[in-house]
Design an enzyme around this catalytic site. Structure first.
Site, PDB file in Angstrom:
ATOM      1  N   HIS B  57       3.149 -10.286   7.386  1.00  0.00           N
ATOM      2  CA  HIS B  57       2.842  -8.881   7.082  1.00  0.00           C
ATOM      3  C   HIS B  57       1.373  -8.734   6.685  1.00  0.00           C
ATOM      4  O   HIS B  57       1.014  -8.939   5.526  1.00  0.00           O
ATOM      5  CB  HIS B  57       3.757  -8.384   5.947  1.00  0.00           C
ATOM      6  CG  HIS B  57       3.690  -6.910   5.702  1.00  0.00           C
ATOM      7  ND1 HIS B  57       4.749  -6.188   5.205  1.00  0.00           N
ATOM      8  CD2 HIS B  57       2.697  -6.015   5.869  1.00  0.00           C
ATOM      9  CE1 HIS B  57       4.409  -4.917   5.083  1.00  0.00           C
ATOM     10  NE2 HIS B  57       3.156  -4.788   5.476  1.00  0.00           N
ATOM     11  N   LEU B  60      -4.703  -5.641   9.912  1.00  0.00           N
ATOM     12  CA  LEU B  60      -6.026  -6.123  10.340  1.00  0.00           C
ATOM     13  C   LEU B  60      -6.995  -4.987  10.670  1.00  0.00           C
ATOM     14  O   LEU B  60      -8.167  -5.228  10.930  1.00  0.00           O
ATOM     15  CB  LEU B  60      -5.893  -7.086  11.518  1.00  0.00           C
ATOM     16  CG  LEU B  60      -5.160  -8.406  11.205  1.00  0.00           C
ATOM     17  CD1 LEU B  60      -5.206  -9.330  12.407  1.00  0.00           C
ATOM     18  CD2 LEU B  60      -5.758  -9.113   9.992  1.00  0.00           C
ATOM     19  N   ARG B  61      -6.504  -3.727  10.645  1.00  0.00           N
ATOM     20  CA  ARG B  61      -7.357  -2.534  10.753  1.00  0.00           C
ATOM     21  C   ARG B  61      -8.070  -2.348  12.085  1.00  0.00           C
ATOM     22  O   ARG B  61      -8.905  -1.450  12.199  1.00  0.00           O
ATOM     23  CB  ARG B  61      -8.430  -2.536   9.637  1.00  0.00           C
ATOM     24  CG  ARG B  61      -7.927  -2.766   8.233  1.00  0.00           C
ATOM     25  CD  ARG B  61      -6.976  -1.688   7.789  1.00  0.00           C
ATOM     26  NE  ARG B  61      -6.677  -1.763   6.367  1.00  0.00           N
ATOM     27  CZ  ARG B  61      -5.560  -1.268   5.836  1.00  0.00           C
ATOM     28  NH1 ARG B  61      -4.655  -0.681   6.604  1.00  0.00           N
ATOM     29  NH2 ARG B  61      -5.351  -1.361   4.545  1.00  0.00           N
ATOM     30  N   ASN B  91      -0.336   0.190  12.031  1.00  0.00           N
ATOM     31  CA  ASN B  91      -1.036   1.415  11.611  1.00  0.00           C
ATOM     32  C   ASN B  91      -2.542   1.342  11.832  1.00  0.00           C
ATOM     33  O   ASN B  91      -3.341   1.524  10.926  1.00  0.00           O
ATOM     34  CB  ASN B  91      -0.703   1.765  10.155  1.00  0.00           C
ATOM     35  CG  ASN B  91      -1.092   0.682   9.177  1.00  0.00           C
ATOM     36  OD1 ASN B  91      -1.287  -0.469   9.577  1.00  0.00           O
ATOM     37  ND2 ASN B  91      -1.227   1.034   7.912  1.00  0.00           N
ATOM     38  N   ASP B 151       5.860   0.602   9.039  1.00  0.00           N
ATOM     39  CA  ASP B 151       5.297   0.283   7.725  1.00  0.00           C
ATOM     40  C   ASP B 151       4.257   1.310   7.307  1.00  0.00           C
ATOM     41  O   ASP B 151       3.379   1.672   8.076  1.00  0.00           O
ATOM     42  CB  ASP B 151       4.655  -1.096   7.748  1.00  0.00           C
ATOM     43  CG  ASP B 151       4.209  -1.525   6.360  1.00  0.00           C
ATOM     44  OD1 ASP B 151       5.042  -1.503   5.444  1.00  0.00           O
ATOM     45  OD2 ASP B 151       3.029  -1.855   6.185  1.00  0.00           O
ATOM     46  N   HIS B 178       9.881  -0.489   5.652  1.00  0.00           N
ATOM     47  CA  HIS B 178       9.194  -0.197   4.394  1.00  0.00           C
ATOM     48  C   HIS B 178      10.134   0.739   3.630  1.00  0.00           C
ATOM     49  O   HIS B 178      10.331   1.880   4.032  1.00  0.00           O
ATOM     50  CB  HIS B 178       7.858   0.478   4.742  1.00  0.00           C
ATOM     51  CG  HIS B 178       7.132   1.101   3.589  1.00  0.00           C
ATOM     52  ND1 HIS B 178       5.763   1.122   3.515  1.00  0.00           N
ATOM     53  CD2 HIS B 178       7.554   1.734   2.473  1.00  0.00           C
ATOM     54  CE1 HIS B 178       5.383   1.742   2.414  1.00  0.00           C
ATOM     55  NE2 HIS B 178       6.453   2.130   1.757  1.00  0.00           N
ATOM     56  N   ASP B 304       1.004  -8.755   2.698  1.00  0.00           N
ATOM     57  CA  ASP B 304       0.743  -7.320   2.866  1.00  0.00           C
ATOM     58  C   ASP B 304      -0.764  -7.079   2.731  1.00  0.00           C
ATOM     59  O   ASP B 304      -1.203  -6.114   2.097  1.00  0.00           O
ATOM     60  CB  ASP B 304       1.537  -6.480   1.858  1.00  0.00           C
ATOM     61  CG  ASP B 304       1.497  -4.986   2.208  1.00  0.00           C
ATOM     62  OD1 ASP B 304       0.936  -4.631   3.265  1.00  0.00           O
ATOM     63  OD2 ASP B 304       2.019  -4.180   1.416  1.00  0.00           O
ATOM     64  N   HIS B 308      -9.688  -2.862   2.300  1.00  0.00           N
ATOM     65  CA  HIS B 308     -10.386  -1.569   2.292  1.00  0.00           C
ATOM     66  C   HIS B 308     -11.850  -1.817   1.981  1.00  0.00           C
ATOM     67  O   HIS B 308     -12.198  -2.841   1.376  1.00  0.00           O
ATOM     68  CB  HIS B 308      -9.803  -0.640   1.225  1.00  0.00           C
ATOM     69  CG  HIS B 308      -8.419  -0.159   1.529  1.00  0.00           C
ATOM     70  ND1 HIS B 308      -8.141   0.697   2.560  1.00  0.00           N
ATOM     71  CD2 HIS B 308      -7.228  -0.444   0.944  1.00  0.00           C
ATOM     72  CE1 HIS B 308      -6.838   0.926   2.603  1.00  0.00           C
ATOM     73  NE2 HIS B 308      -6.257   0.241   1.633  1.00  0.00           N
TER      74      HIS B 308
END
Lengths: 307, 422
Positions: B57, B60-61, B91, B151, B178, B304, B308
């Site tokens: 989980h 990696l953006r 996401n 998620d 989730h 997880d 950021h």
């Protein structure tokens, strides 16, 4: 007294002695406010920015007058006229303000913890004029000052706070301040308007207003935000006022000459009966008057005190 | 015998051992010094040998939020953290709900890391993660997605969720849920309780999680299809999962190091580095999670990993995004679990063997013939977590500034050194 604080974030940073010291100064400043010429040169040459990211009339005006009576230069900035509406971050906004070299920034913001955040970013004094649901220390200090002036002590006094405690920064700061000064605090609200777990708070909780009022020395009514009903926390305002509006019937259960307070703005007939708001034991306007004096004391101490 | 690599004096199952590698695969792992000619030799005295681990989980953006993390930096943090395979959530922007996005991710990972770590994409369960329509799960599975999940944005509509779970099971894929009731959790910022009341922040009650855990358990039991529960954070959820497993329902679950080692108190003073969803809970919840891991009620550990940018966390608490950048610190933190009853192989189970079973992934256990994917860990090595020592672009980690013990010293994939701490 050697003043050790640079920022005022909440009342629990202050000792009992420091609070009494603020009250002592406020008393002196209150005398100045009665003079025909209400101005002293104490903060001449100091600049104060009033940064109110949330609407406010009384707190902002009160700070503005307090600063001007001490001869400081005050500058107002509201959210609508600030770059926050252009998407600027709070950090960048306050860094910009600080670059103009103010001595103090008074901040009101809708985010809990905003004042602490700002104080961690900049060097000048930060005074919290209300952050989210978290704290409103100057309101608590003026509430305490009004009662202290009247009673000379708060030890063992029973003070009841009625209304929307969950979303109230005034209630949070009041509870802390009154507890430091030795008063016994009661809360009365429907469970939906109380914080979820307040077992750690030094308070006694009631859900029935009549029971809560028995033997109290002061009652503080909180403003009911009309949006609470929309969020499903209440059935409607009529039912709320039937259960939680403070009326003469309740005063009769309390101590003789029980004092009535409200941080404003009032919803007459919802949380406070209109005639009670204007009765001889109502301190609502004394609170406003005390607000200027207490804020003068705070500006004086937090700007000059640490020098 | 000629081999490419000999790792000697390494600790394997508490004994001194010797690992022989040739052409990317394990030749032998023995307890006596073998007679070989090797091209390369490493003296790994004091280092513990573990298979390269799996993190089931991560975020990696990439594509879309490369300023937070990209596939390159994310895989670097993975490899430095001891992970040879990471399962990346959907996401991104665009959302990984179509083959082209999945293929882009796989392609980029392969280009930068041909030997691995492997990026195993998790496909979106619903189109654009909007919770309205089922995504093209067949197309995604074909493109290489190893599981499906919504998620971050739990599917509100239980009927749609049920159909997604059924459809995914035809494809042999597990749905990762989730668990969060969006009404109970709405606008919440920290665990609901003494701290949220004190700070004046809207709380997220633990029942927002456990209620959905109960839903998923009942659904998995009714359909007799496996469902995997993401980032479990509270005692009530653990109790429900215990009940489910006792009944033989096909439920598996994960938790993260931060739910084991941190409590909501970390958020006092509005510390945005500790803002994460689900929120950090109470001491009692951490104790329940510890016990659940030891007893196998919770199957696996995951990070997880939610990187950021620094400026995004440097805001008032309510405005900060949720998430902890966890790949760099996860293994060091989980070493603290080790006791005489909880061994290295239990740890490898949590971080490798079990996730491989649940999601049907290849996992080398270093048997002869297996891929030579392994790490050499110094269990006592002290290192300070800093912006510099963290390899992830996201420096949003609540342990920053602290010193942890234990670190991956070398990471080999297919017999090649892909990471070295020294």
């Amino acid at each position: 007294m050697q003043w050790r604080h640079k920022h005022l974030l909440d009342v629990d940073q202050l000792s009992k002695e420091e609070i009494i010291h603020i009250f002592g100064l406020a008393k002196n400043f209150q005398e100045i406010n009665q003079r025909p010429v209400k101005k002293v040169p104490t903060l001449k040459g100091k600049s104060i920015i009033l940064f109110f990211a949330e609407p406010s009339t009384r707190t902002k005006t009160s700070f503005d007058i307090a600063g001007k009576r001490l001869s400081a230069d005050t500058f107002s900035l509201a959210k609508t006229s600030s770059s926050l509406t252009k998407g600027e971050s709070l950090k960048d906004t306050v860094l910009t303000l600080e670059a103009m070299r103010p001595d103090c920034i008074v901040i009101r913001h809708w985010q809990s913890g905003a004042a602490q955040f700002v104080s961690s970013q900049i060097d000048c004094s930060v005074i919290n004029a209300g952050d989210g649901w978290h704290a409103h220390p100057t309101q608590a200090l003026l509430d305490g000052f009004v009662l202290y002036s009247l009673w000379q002590t708060l030890e063992q006094k029973k003070i009841l706070i009625v209304g929307d405690i969950a979303h109230s920064r005034v209630a949070r700061s009041d509870i802390k301040l009154f507890s430091i000064l030795g008063a016994k605090v009661r809360l009365c609200a429907p469970r939906t308007l109380l914080p979820f777990d307040i077992s750690a708070w030094p308070v006694e909780v009631f859900h029935d207003l009549k029971q809560a009022c028995v033997g109290v020395d002061a009652i503080i009514c909180l403003r009911l935000q009309l949006e609470r009903q929309e969020k499903g926390l209440l059935p409607d305002l009529r039912e709320y006022s039937q259960r939680y509006c403070v009326t003469f019937e309740h005063l009769n259960l309390a101590q003789k000459n029980v004092k009535i307070m409200h941080p404003g703005p009032m919803n007459r007939g919802i949380e406070i009966d209109s005639s009670i708001a204007d009765c001889k034991d109502s301190l609502v306007l004394d609170q406003v008057q005390a607000g200027v004096a207490v804020r003068m004391a705070i500006l004086y101490l937090f700007i000059l005190g640490t020098n | 015998m000629d081999v490419d690599l000999l790792v000697k004096n390494v600790i394997w199952k508490d004994k001194k051992a010797f690992l022989l590698v040739n052409q990317g695969t394990v030749v032998d792992l023995t307890f006596s010094l073998p007679r070989v000619n090797c091209k390369k030799e490493i003296d790994a005295s004091g280092l513990v040998l573990l298979p390269s681990l799996i993190d089931a989980h991560v975020h990696l953006r990439d594509p879309g939020f490369e300023y937070k993390e990209d596939i390159c930096s994310g895989l670097l943090a993975a490899v430095g953290g001891g992970f040879g395979l990471v399962m990346a959530m959907a996401n991104t922007k665009p959302v990984n709900d179509q083959a082209s996005v999945c293929e882009y991710m796989l392609e980029k990972a392969k280009t930068y890391y041909p030997l691995g770590p492997v990026l195993a994409p998790i496909g979106a369960l619903t189109k654009d993660l909007a919770g309205q329509e089922m995504a093209a799960l067949g197309e995604l599975a074909q493109a290489g997605c190893v599981a499906f999940s919504n998620d971050g944005l739990p599917v509100l509509d239980t009927e749609l969720f049920r159909r997604c779970v059924e459809y995914a099971s035809d494809l042999g894929k597990v749905v990762i849920d989730h668990c969060e009731d969006p009404f109970l959790a709405k606008d919440g910022l920290v665990n609901e309780g003494k701290l949220s009341s004190f700070l004046g922040l809207k709380g997220i009650p633990s029942v927002a999680e456990s209620l959905q855990v109960a839903r998923d358990i009942l659904l998995a039991g009714y359909l007799d299809i496996p469902i995997h529960l993401a980032h479990i954070s509270c005692r009530e959820s653990v109790e429900l999962i215990y009940f489910a497993k006792k009944k033989g329902i096909q439920i598996t679950a994960e938790t993260c190091p931060h739910y084991l080692w941190l409590t909501q108190d970390e958020c006092a003073h509005y510390n945005t580095l500790a803002k994460v969803n689900p929120p950090l809970r109470t001491k009692d919840d951490t104790l329940a999670l510890f016990q659940a891991l030891r007893e196998g009620i919770i199957d696996i550990l995951v990070t997880d990993h939610a990187p950021h940018a620094e400026f995004e966390k440097n805001v008032p608490f309510g405005e900060a995004p949720n998430g902890i950048s966890g790949l760099d610190t996860a293994l060091s933190l989980s070493l603290k679990l080790l006791t005489k009853d909880f061994t290295w192989s239990d740890l490898v189970c949590l971080w490798g063997k079990r996730p491989a079973q649940i999601f049907n992934l290849a996992f080398s256990e270093l048997a002869p013939g297996d891929n030579a994917n392994f790490i050499l860990v110094d269990p006592d090595y002290p290192w300070k977590v800093t912006k510099k020592t963290m390899l992830s672009k996201g420096k949003n980690n609540p342990w920053i500034g602290t010193t942890l013990e234990g670190k991956v010293m070398y990471h080999f994939l297919q017999g090649e050194l892909v990471y070295s701490c020294r």
